[in-house]
Enzyme design. Structure first.
Site, short mmCIF file in Angstrom:
data_model
loop_
_atom_site.label_atom_id
_atom_site.label_comp_id
_atom_site.label_asym_id
_atom_site.label_seq_id
_atom_site.Cartn_x
_atom_site.Cartn_y
_atom_site.Cartn_z
N SER A 1 0.87 -1.18 0.00
CA SER A 1 0.00 0.00 0.00
C SER A 1 0.90 1.22 0.00
O SER A 1 2.09 1.13 0.35
CB SER A 1 -0.89 0.00 1.26
OG SER A 1 -1.47 1.27 1.49
N TYR B 1 -1.64 -0.78 10.60
CA TYR B 1 -1.74 -1.00 9.15
C TYR B 1 -0.46 -0.53 8.45
O TYR B 1 0.13 -1.25 7.64
CB TYR B 1 -2.95 -0.25 8.60
CG TYR B 1 -3.16 -0.41 7.12
CD1 TYR B 1 -3.60 -1.62 6.58
CD2 TYR B 1 -2.93 0.64 6.24
CE1 TYR B 1 -3.80 -1.77 5.22
CE2 TYR B 1 -3.13 0.51 4.87
CZ TYR B 1 -3.56 -0.70 4.37
OH TYR B 1 -3.75 -0.85 3.01
#
Length: 263
Positions: free
Chosen positions: A141, A154
């Site tokens: 990501s 995350y």
């Protein structure tokens, strides 16, 4: 991709389904893994792949469970006869708040899925890639390149898989297996387009919608768009796993409309 077989985790919806369909469009057969709760989604993915004249083997596997992942890989390889491409796509994302406020189970779940789940996927699948080599793509990501306030778990997990990718590229290179990372920004899937995200981005509204957050998200990008589509990420994936990228390994491909370069 004609004659090749690709394994995709998190294949029941969103980017995972898009990856399966895009690879099938180019001739690949697919081993599609996802949670038992995603059975209907897996069936739909298999249907779409079948409409393209390709074969799809589906199996239930939580990537936190190595035995389940191994079983799904073995089932698919036994039926389809080979494995050429591994796409470690399964992941989760939430925004629980500042790092020191995150509950330990919430932190651990993110690491277990986004990091250990990727390792499980490669550990289970890499031995099945043949002597001709192949390709592994780890879906990280833009949170693997920059901080994400409110989602330390995350961001930590997505940074960590970049290190894992680099190590795997070194370890698997002698077997002609290329390993790269794909870094999407905001994508028009349920991971971005959900009520919790809308409320976080537009706290001034009682029930904000996707339309209400488009301007906010667009401000983050160099290109005047709120998000990229799954197909855009899948097109980048297709390049990384294809022979056109035969000497590309150990690198990161960012698909983010300029999010990481915006000043």
């Amino acid at each position: 991709m004609a004659g090749k077989v690709a394994l995709v985790t998190g294949a029941g919806n969103g980017m995972g389904r898009s990856h399966c369909v895009r690879l099938a469009e180019e001739g690949a057969d697919v081993i599609a893994l996802d949670l038992p709760s995603a059975e209907e989604g897996l069936d739909e993915t298999a249907r779409l792949v079948g409409e393209l004249g390709r074969r799809a083997v589906t199996a239930h596997a939580d990537v936190r469970d190595l035995a389940a992942v191994q079983s799904g890989v073995d089932l698919g390889v036994a039926e389809l006869g080979r494995l050429d491409v591994v796409v470690a796509n399964a992941g989760i994302c939430d925004n629980p708040g500042p790092a020191w406020t995150i509950d330990e189970p919430v932190w651990q779940r993110s690491l277990d899925v986004n990091l250990t789940g990727v390792w499980h996927t490669v550990k289970a699948a890499a031995p099945s890639i043949g002597a001709d080599g192949g390709s592994v793509v780890i879906v990280s990501s833009t949170a693997g390149m920059k901080a994400v306030a409110g989602a330390a778990h995350y961001s930590a997990s997505k940074h960590a898989v970049i290190g894992l990718m680099r190590t795997l590229a070194n370890e698997l290179g002698p077997r002609l297996i290329r390993v790269n990372a794909l870094l999407p920004g905001a994508v028009g899937t349920a991971m971005t387009l959900n009520p919790a995200t809308f409320s976080r981005l537009r706290p001034d509204l009682e029930n904000p919608t996707a339309e209400d957050v488009m301007e906010v998200l667009s401000r983050n990008h160099l290109l005047p768009v709120p998000w990229v589509e799954s197909a855009d990420v899948s097109n980048a994936l297709l390049f990384l796993v294809s022979d056109e990228a035969r000497y590309v390994t150990g690198t990161q491909l960012v698909v983010d409309a300029g999010l990481t370069q915006k000043v």
